[in-house]
Design a protein around this motif. Sequence first.
Motif, PDB file in Angstrom:
ATOM      1  N   ASN A 207     -22.309  30.918 124.389  1.00 38.11           N
ATOM      2  CA  ASN A 207     -22.090  31.128 122.992  1.00 38.11           C
ATOM      3  C   ASN A 207     -20.490  30.644 122.837  1.00 38.11           C
ATOM      4  O   ASN A 207     -19.754  30.914 121.887  1.00 38.11           O
ATOM      5  CB  ASN A 207     -21.696  32.671 122.832  1.00 38.11           C
ATOM      6  N   PHE A 208     -20.505  29.381 123.399  1.00 38.64           N
ATOM      7  CA  PHE A 208     -19.220  28.442 123.496  1.00 38.64           C
ATOM      8  C   PHE A 208     -19.344  27.625 122.383  1.00 38.64           C
ATOM      9  O   PHE A 208     -19.878  26.420 122.527  1.00 38.64           O
ATOM     10  CB  PHE A 208     -18.846  28.097 124.809  1.00 38.64           C
ATOM     11  N   ASP A 209     -18.905  27.936 121.189  1.00 32.58           N
ATOM     12  CA  ASP A 209     -19.539  27.092 119.717  1.00 32.58           C
ATOM     13  C   ASP A 209     -18.642  25.691 120.159  1.00 32.58           C
ATOM     14  O   ASP A 209     -19.405  24.832 119.434  1.00 32.58           O
ATOM     15  CB  ASP A 209     -18.896  28.128 118.608  1.00 32.58           C
ATOM     16  N   ARG A 210     -17.421  25.705 120.381  1.00 31.53           N
ATOM     17  CA  ARG A 210     -16.800  24.283 120.481  1.00 31.53           C
ATOM     18  C   ARG A 210     -17.533  23.540 121.461  1.00 31.53           C
ATOM     19  O   ARG A 210     -17.435  22.313 121.219  1.00 31.53           O
ATOM     20  CB  ARG A 210     -15.289  24.747 120.676  1.00 31.53           C
ATOM     21  N   ALA A 211     -17.873  24.209 122.502  1.00 32.16           N
ATOM     22  CA  ALA A 211     -18.459  23.200 123.631  1.00 32.16           C
ATOM     23  C   ALA A 211     -19.799  22.604 122.995  1.00 32.16           C
ATOM     24  O   ALA A 211     -20.251  21.464 123.123  1.00 32.16           O
ATOM     25  CB  ALA A 211     -18.972  23.908 124.748  1.00 32.16           C
ATOM     26  N   TRP A 212     -20.667  23.610 122.103  1.00 32.39           N
ATOM     27  CA  TRP A 212     -21.751  23.091 121.487  1.00 32.39           C
ATOM     28  C   TRP A 212     -21.472  21.944 120.608  1.00 32.39           C
ATOM     29  O   TRP A 212     -22.163  20.985 120.409  1.00 32.39           O
ATOM     30  CB  TRP A 212     -22.833  24.408 120.918  1.00 32.39           C
ATOM     31  N   TYR A 213     -20.628  21.962 119.719  1.00 32.63           N
ATOM     32  CA  TYR A 213     -20.258  21.155 118.857  1.00 32.63           C
ATOM     33  C   TYR A 213     -19.672  19.571 119.250  1.00 32.63           C
ATOM     34  O   TYR A 213     -20.199  18.775 119.046  1.00 32.63           O
ATOM     35  CB  TYR A 213     -18.885  21.645 118.038  1.00 32.63           C
ATOM     36  N   ASN A 214     -18.764  19.900 120.667  1.00 35.12           N
ATOM     37  CA  ASN A 214     -18.305  18.615 120.945  1.00 35.12           C
ATOM     38  C   ASN A 214     -19.654  17.799 121.620  1.00 35.12           C
ATOM     39  O   ASN A 214     -19.759  16.659 121.941  1.00 35.12           O
ATOM     40  CB  ASN A 214     -17.451  18.760 121.913  1.00 35.12           C
ATOM     41  N   LEU A 215     -20.637  18.719 122.362  1.00 37.04           N
ATOM     42  CA  LEU A 215     -21.782  18.196 122.808  1.00 37.04           C
ATOM     43  C   LEU A 215     -22.534  17.487 121.896  1.00 37.04           C
ATOM     44  O   LEU A 215     -23.065  16.361 122.107  1.00 37.04           O
ATOM     45  CB  LEU A 215     -22.654  19.302 123.647  1.00 37.04           C
ATOM     46  N   GLY A 216     -22.647  18.297 120.816  1.00 33.17           N
ATOM     47  CA  GLY A 216     -23.326  17.579 119.809  1.00 33.17           C
ATOM     48  C   GLY A 216     -22.919  16.240 119.321  1.00 33.17           C
ATOM     49  O   GLY A 216     -23.546  15.289 118.977  1.00 33.17           O
ATOM     50  N   LEU A 217     -21.590  16.074 119.119  1.00 36.83           N
ATOM     51  CA  LEU A 217     -20.939  14.724 118.816  1.00 36.83           C
ATOM     52  C   LEU A 217     -21.077  13.679 119.839  1.00 36.83           C
ATOM     53  O   LEU A 217     -21.208  12.561 119.516  1.00 36.83           O
ATOM     54  CB  LEU A 217     -19.594  15.019 118.579  1.00 36.83           C
ATOM     55  N   LEU A 218     -21.156  14.073 120.969  1.00 33.75           N
ATOM     56  CA  LEU A 218     -21.436  13.123 122.101  1.00 33.75           C
ATOM     57  C   LEU A 218     -22.707  12.611 122.109  1.00 33.75           C
ATOM     58  O   LEU A 218     -22.950  11.281 122.254  1.00 33.75           O
ATOM     59  CB  LEU A 218     -20.887  13.669 123.540  1.00 33.75           C
ATOM     60  N   LEU A 219     -23.668  13.575 121.896  1.00 32.82           N
ATOM     61  CA  LEU A 219     -25.160  13.277 121.902  1.00 32.82           C
ATOM     62  C   LEU A 219     -25.340  12.187 120.552  1.00 32.82           C
ATOM     63  O   LEU A 219     -26.213  11.241 120.688  1.00 32.82           O
ATOM     64  CB  LEU A 219     -26.132  14.338 121.656  1.00 32.82           C
ATOM     65  N   ALA A 220     -24.635  12.559 119.684  1.00 28.59           N
ATOM     66  CA  ALA A 220     -24.806  11.659 118.398  1.00 28.59           C
ATOM     67  C   ALA A 220     -24.383  10.279 118.614  1.00 28.59           C
ATOM     68  O   ALA A 220     -24.875   9.221 117.893  1.00 28.59           O
ATOM     69  CB  ALA A 220     -24.359  12.220 117.245  1.00 28.59           C
ATOM     70  N   GLN A 221     -23.093  10.358 119.248  1.00 32.97           N
ATOM     71  CA  GLN A 221     -22.516   8.922 119.688  1.00 32.97           C
ATOM     72  C   GLN A 221     -23.624   8.264 120.349  1.00 32.97           C
ATOM     73  O   GLN A 221     -23.337   6.994 120.293  1.00 32.97           O
ATOM     74  CB  GLN A 221     -21.307   9.157 120.349  1.00 32.97           C
ATOM     75  N   HIS A 222     -24.334   8.684 120.889  1.00 28.51           N
ATOM     76  CA  HIS A 222     -25.278   7.884 121.881  1.00 28.51           C
ATOM     77  C   HIS A 222     -26.789   7.961 121.283  1.00 28.51           C
ATOM     78  O   HIS A 222     -27.722   7.952 121.970  1.00 28.51           O
ATOM     79  CB  HIS A 222     -25.436   8.599 123.324  1.00 28.51           C
ATOM     80  N   ASN A 223     -26.649   8.176 120.015  1.00 29.33           N
ATOM     81  CA  ASN A 223     -28.066   8.267 119.291  1.00 29.33           C
ATOM     82  C   ASN A 223     -29.107   9.042 119.565  1.00 29.33           C
ATOM     83  O   ASN A 223     -30.241   9.162 119.422  1.00 29.33           O
ATOM     84  CB  ASN A 223     -28.386   6.855 119.280  1.00 29.33           C
ATOM     85  N   LYS A 224     -28.941  10.174 120.276  1.00 31.26           N
ATOM     86  CA  LYS A 224     -29.783  11.402 120.922  1.00 31.26           C
ATOM     87  C   LYS A 224     -29.620  12.324 119.585  1.00 31.26           C
ATOM     88  O   LYS A 224     -29.051  13.551 119.876  1.00 31.26           O
ATOM     89  CB  LYS A 224     -29.366  11.809 122.243  1.00 31.26           C
ATOM     90  N   LEU A 225     -30.216  11.988 118.428  1.00 31.46           N
ATOM     91  CA  LEU A 225     -29.917  12.585 117.257  1.00 31.46           C
ATOM     92  C   LEU A 225     -30.647  13.989 117.229  1.00 31.46           C
ATOM     93  O   LEU A 225     -30.073  14.818 116.713  1.00 31.46           O
ATOM     94  CB  LEU A 225     -30.441  11.641 116.118  1.00 31.46           C
ATOM     95  N   ALA A 226     -31.845  13.970 117.754  1.00 26.71           N
ATOM     96  CA  ALA A 226     -32.353  15.410 117.748  1.00 26.71           C
ATOM     97  C   ALA A 226     -31.730  16.347 118.667  1.00 26.71           C
ATOM     98  O   ALA A 226     -31.548  17.576 118.082  1.00 26.71           O
ATOM     99  CB  ALA A 226     -34.078  15.197 118.325  1.00 26.71           C
TER     100      ALA A 226
END
Length: 685
Positions: A605-624
């Motif tokens: 339930n670490f929301d900030r970690a989910w957010y930063n992971l999402g940004l990192l994945l988006a940066q690598h075009n892992k959009l889904a």
Amino acid sequence: MAAAVAQTSGSCRECHQEIFTAWQSTDHALANRPIDPKADADALAAFHPPAGVGPGTPPELVLGHKPLWQPLLPAAGGRWQPHELAYDPAKKEWFNVFGTENRQPGEWGHWTGRGMNWNSMCAQCHMTGYRKNYHAATDSYQSTWVEHGVGCIQCHGPTAAGHGDKNKPAPTGPQPPFHGDRAKMMQTCAPCHARNEQLTLDFQPGDNYSDHYRLTLPVEPGIYYPDGQQRDEDFNYTSVLTSRMGGHAGVTCLDCHDPHSTKTILPVENNLLCLQCHAAPGRVQPNGVRAIPIDPLAHSHHKEGSTGNSCVACHMPTTNYMQRAPRHDHGWLKPDPLLTKELGIPNACSKCHVDEGLDWNIAKADEWYGAKMDSRQRARARAVAAAQAGRPEAAAALLGLLAAEDIPTWRASYLSLLTPYAAVNEEVVAAGRRSLAAGEPIERAAAVRLLSGHAPARDWVRPLLQDPARLVRLDAEWILSPELPADSPGRKELDAYISLSLDQPSGRLRLGQDLANRGQLAAAETEIAKAASWDPFSAGIQDVQGMVLSALGKMPEAAASLDRAAELLPTDAQASFRAALAHAEAGQMDSAEASFRQALNRDPNFDRAWYNLGLLLAQHNKLAEAATALTRAMTIAPSVADYPYALATVLLRSGDEAGARAAAQRVLSLDPSNVGARQILRRQP
């Protein structure tokens, strides 16, 4: 190495024979002594430490007396180290003070390590007139002392000129200022009967404790239980000060203990010691508080002479330290089986009534004491436990307790626990500001520390550079360190304090932190690296080292230190999160992703970690995958506008116009001024 024999306990004997006799066989008198080749012969004949685990020279000194003593072995640099094998004089056998814990050479807490160094960790409480005399340049000691053990002048101070000299007239004039002042006399016991940190090395009997020591408060989860009951090796003074008897009614050590024989002034049997105050109608204490009258039979619901009828057994339960040293808790708390069920806090009832089960004990406590069980002790324990777990609701609970609390040591504890909430809660900041004017130094100091991360705090705490208590001044000086002139009293006092513990990794870390706060990052890195080498298993040191390396722009090295901190804290999601951010800044994206996922494994339930992971994945075009991570963040923390905005940008890149517009609408419902969300909504479908 010992100093001249003047003013040793032996020199007091002729005039104070009765006191000397009462003292000479006590744990105080025998707290440290040379090996006695005759008396210790049998014990030493059976002393067979494993080969290759430390100095090979035989013991020369003994630390402690009963229920156990440890041989002291000399080591390089003027050091003495107490061996992990201790002797039980009652059973006449050797045993390991660490039990089954297998400490390894190189660890700070191994018997050969700095954490078990006699010069730094033991001698000040086991010797009289002790001076550590550590030389940082050579990392060595030239320690001196007046006599072994805790002698007369350790508690009474050096004698006046002419005292005890029959060829001179007896000195006239008033007694030393603390004689007869029971609170001051207790502060003379406190340096060695408290878990604390030294602020100076020159405490003298009669001095104010807060000018020389920082008391350990019941704040950290591994040190005390949430209700204030001792957990780790805490000794007694904090417990006395947090109790209703000590912190409120003013009961002192001398109300129960004879300082020379160290025995209780009345027997514990038949509750005679406790009934000196609690027999009807209740004794009035020196501060005017009347003790509650108690009939042990009616109160305990246990027959006279039984364990359950004993005040001490129920309200001063023992904890075993060093495997064979049981010590009584001095918080005089009520045993509460419900807190055992809720928070794992031990209670005396369950220690005896094991077979009946916890629920039976809870039911009996409710039957006998009813609403009295639902007291401030329960509210305190629940609030402290919530704060230790970082739960948001803890702030309101602690503020409520603070408003009603009349014990300064608990007020200081609440402020310490509220410190993490100061960045997001103005009520916490306001409470801290009010406590800057508190009557007791321990509360003022806690308020200074609470405000240390708040931007305007410098102006608020600056007047406390002139506080009468060194404890408070030092905390203010720490915050204001970057602006203290080199020749100012505050700078000199802070530097003197920092220099005290340069023989320990914590001291090197403190020096490094101060240098970093003053912008001297290269020098800070050197000191913190030394601290890390002295204690390679300290997560806290690795964490600070990572932050300093980051400030120096050494991001790969910073990430490595923060990774090590996360490794040493296997359940700490924040530690993994900090390592992930450092890896990302170092351009180590695979490692960053692994650390973000480690943080989420530790706390889903670490929301900030989910957010930063999402940004990192988006940066690598892992959009889904990015969209999934950002959706999780948004679900966990639906009031944070950053999360749906990031999701909107990812969905837009994925070609999901409708999803992006829905996410943008959610952003505007939370933050109507968000320009980016408005731009997404202006796009043509």
